[in-house]
Design a protein around this motif. Structure first.
Motif, short mmCIF file in Angstrom:
data_model
loop_
_atom_site.label_atom_id
_atom_site.label_comp_id
_atom_site.label_asym_id
_atom_site.label_seq_id
_atom_site.Cartn_x
_atom_site.Cartn_y
_atom_site.Cartn_z
N TRP A 137 0.83 -1.20 0.00
CA TRP A 137 0.00 0.00 0.00
C TRP A 137 0.87 1.25 0.00
CZ3 TRP A 137 -1.62 4.15 3.19
CH2 TRP A 137 -2.85 4.72 2.84
N ILE A 141 1.23 4.23 -3.17
CA ILE A 141 1.09 5.68 -3.09
C ILE A 141 2.43 6.37 -3.35
CG2 ILE A 141 1.48 5.92 -0.60
CD1 ILE A 141 -0.79 7.99 -0.59
N SER A 185 -3.82 11.52 -1.49
CA SER A 185 -4.03 10.65 -0.32
C SER A 185 -5.51 10.39 -0.08
CB SER A 185 -3.40 11.26 0.92
OG SER A 185 -1.99 11.22 0.84
N TYR A 188 -6.67 7.95 -2.68
CA TYR A 188 -6.07 6.63 -2.46
C TYR A 188 -6.73 5.92 -1.28
CZ TYR A 188 -2.15 3.28 -2.58
OH TYR A 188 -1.37 2.15 -2.68
N THR A 192 -9.23 2.61 -1.29
CA THR A 192 -8.89 1.46 -0.44
C THR A 192 -10.06 1.06 0.44
OG1 THR A 192 -6.56 2.16 -0.41
CG2 THR A 192 -7.24 0.54 1.22
N SER A 218 -3.08 -0.87 -4.67
CA SER A 218 -1.67 -0.62 -4.98
C SER A 218 -1.20 -1.43 -6.19
CB SER A 218 -0.80 -0.98 -3.78
OG SER A 218 -0.88 -2.37 -3.48
N ALA A 247 -7.30 1.50 -10.20
CA ALA A 247 -5.95 1.83 -9.72
C ALA A 247 -4.96 2.00 -10.86
CB ALA A 247 -5.46 0.75 -8.77
N PHE A 251 -4.01 8.96 -11.56
CA PHE A 251 -4.65 9.54 -10.38
C PHE A 251 -4.84 11.04 -10.51
CE2 PHE A 251 -4.36 5.49 -8.62
CZ PHE A 251 -4.94 5.45 -7.37
N SER A 345 -0.29 6.15 -12.37
CA SER A 345 -1.13 5.23 -11.61
C SER A 345 -0.22 4.35 -10.75
CB SER A 345 -1.96 4.36 -12.54
OG SER A 345 -1.13 3.43 -13.23
N THR A 346 -0.83 3.42 -10.03
CA THR A 346 -0.01 2.47 -9.26
C THR A 346 0.48 1.33 -10.14
OG1 THR A 346 -1.93 1.17 -8.58
CG2 THR A 346 -1.28 2.98 -7.15
#
Length: 482
Positions: A137, A141, A185, A188, A192, A218, A247, A251, A345-346
């Motif tokens: 995780w 981020i 944040s 994100y 989650t 993530s 995800a 973002f 992105s992640t």
């Protein structure tokens, strides 16, 4: 001479922050009553103390901004230091892993690769399961901030094309990172929590729902069972697909949408290309699997959808052993893993926008061959693309392919077979997770690899997560010269 004190200061703070997060699995073990909590107390104390002392020792060199050289060094060293300290709970914990295996597991977690050396995961203490989820995780981020702040500034792999789309405060790297981190944040955390609630409604218990939400958003892929998502039903599979796709989108588009402008989300060409690619591959694989599942269309569609999205986004969950689906499916998954999701992105791997720029460049070159006297310029989303961006993208492709070849050869020299060497290098460099073959395929893990191969794969995870060029830059002599 390069002043490393500002770099050491930031790394020290981040290491100390990592130590604080170890208190969450400590509490988890206390609640579970398994007696494993002292491991995280000891690891947290060591990590916070070391990080804090490093930050204090380097605080006299803190400046308002970082130079480009310091930024390169910070970007790379953060992803070396954090796995070193993140490995401590695995070394002194119930797993009794060697330093090699513990570092491999931590590096895999923080780079959101998802490859694991652990077996019998169901029997692990709750704290270690949660720690694996927290590592992924945090890595998720972290890479968003790196992709939106540092890589565009460093002009790595063509990422400078997105510089104007983020929060442009040129020359103020750290304030800009803090601004972006605070902006994403909320998104994100929101994704989650939404994912965890959806998993709970799909039948997971609260603990599994939270950990899997961390590793889904993530796009990390570490699960709480050896069978990965094969241990859960169809509802959990569809939930995972939705949030893996979310995800894998930029973002910055969510930030713009929350600010009241949703249009960029629908107009982004890389998002459209990403979704279209997923749909085409899923439909092709579904048609292929009809025979395997004897006409059960929903099962064929779900297995194809889940595993294609998982591999293409670099998550690495598996609902079945696709090695049993035949050579076509195996080859498809190998190449799909090298596509990746969207920039910012992640997700990981090469990324959709680079393929778009590559094809635009090829198309322009073909036009120039047909019409030698014509004036043709590659375009991305209607805008002309400069030579600096195209050169960066081409350099990335070459560096990625060469790196994959070199890692393949090096792993082969340690004694591993060809399939393991090739797929291991690809999955580590692309931060995908499972490889191919009996050892590291979707039904196996990386424990049986020799230690030399594990260190090479850990290095490949780092190189791939930081878009190759960032790591290669600090390895040159010119970087260290004044």
């Amino acid at each position: 001479m390069l002043d490393v004190r500002p770099v050491g200061y930031v790394i020290g703070l981040l290491v100390a922050a990592l130590g604080v997060t170890m208190l969450a699995p400590l509490v988890s073990d206390l609640i579970a009553g398994n007696g494993h909590w002292p491991v995280f107390l000891e690891a947290s104390a060591m990590t916070v103390l070391t990080g804090g002392l490093t930050a204090v020792a380097c605080s006299n060199g803190v400046t308002e901004g970082l130079t480009i050289r310091q930024t390169f060094l910070l970007t790379v060293l953060v992803w070396v230091a954090l796995p070193l300290f993140g490995a401590i709970p695995f070394v002194i914990g119930a797993t009794n892993l060697s330093l090699t295996n513990a570092f491999f597991e931590a590096m895999s977690g923080l780079t959101t690769t998802g490859a694991t050396v652990l077996g019998g995961i169901e029997a692990l203490p709750e704290g270690l399961k949660l720690w694996r989820g927290i590592l992924q995780w945090l890595g998720g981020i972290g890479i968003i901030v790196v992709a939106m702040v540092f890589l565009p500034e460093l002009k790595v792999g063509g990422m400078q094309i997105f510089r104007s789309e983020a929060f442009d405060t040129m020359g103020k790297i750290l304030p800009r990172a803090a601004e972006i981190a605070s902006s994403i944040s909320v998104i994100y955390v929101g994704l989650t929590l939404s994912c965890a609630m959806a998993y709970a409604m799909a039948g997971m218990n609260g603990f599994d729902a939270m950990v899997h939400a961390m590793t889904t958003v993530s796009t990390g892929g570490m699960a709480n069972t050896d069978a990965s998502f094969g241990a859960y039903g169809a509802g959990a599979h569809y939930v995972a697909v939705v949030f893996m796709l979310l995800a894998a989108l930029p973002f910055v588009r969510y930030v713009q949408m929350i600010a009241g402008d949703p249009k960029p989300l629908w107009r982004d060409s890389q998002i459209r290309s990403f979704i279209a690619t997923v749909l085409v591959v899923v439909l092709v694989l579904t048609a292929f699997l009809f025979e395997t599942f004897h006409g059960y269309s929903e099962i064929a569609f779900r297995e194809a959808l889940f595993n294609v999205v998982s591999i293409m986004t670099g998550t690495g969950f598996a609902s079945a052993d696709y090695m049993l689906w035949g050579p076509f499916a195996v080859a498809l998954f190998f190449f799909v893993g090298l596509i990746g999701g969207c920039a910012g992105s992640t997700s990981c791997s090469i990324k959709i926008f680079r393929y778009q720029l590559l094809f635009a460049s090829i198309k322009t070159q073909i036009k120039r061959i047909h019409s030698p006297h014509g004036m043709f310029t590659p375009r991305y989303e209607g805008r002309p693309v400069g030579d600096d961006v195209l050169n960066s993208v081409m350099a990335f492709f070459v560096a990625f392919i060469v790196s994959m070849g070199l890692f393949t050869i090096a792993i082969g020299l340690t004694g591993e077979d060809l399939i393991t060497s090739v797929s291991g290098a690809a999955t580590a460099l692309g931060n995908i997770g499972p490889g191919l073959g009996d050892k590291i395929g979707p039904s196996g893990n990386f424990y049986d690899l020799n230690d030399s191969a594990k260190w090479l794969l850990a290095a490949a995870m780092l190189v791939g997560r930081l878009e190759v060029m960032a790591v290669l830059t600090i390895l040159t002599l010119r970087f260290w010269r004044d």
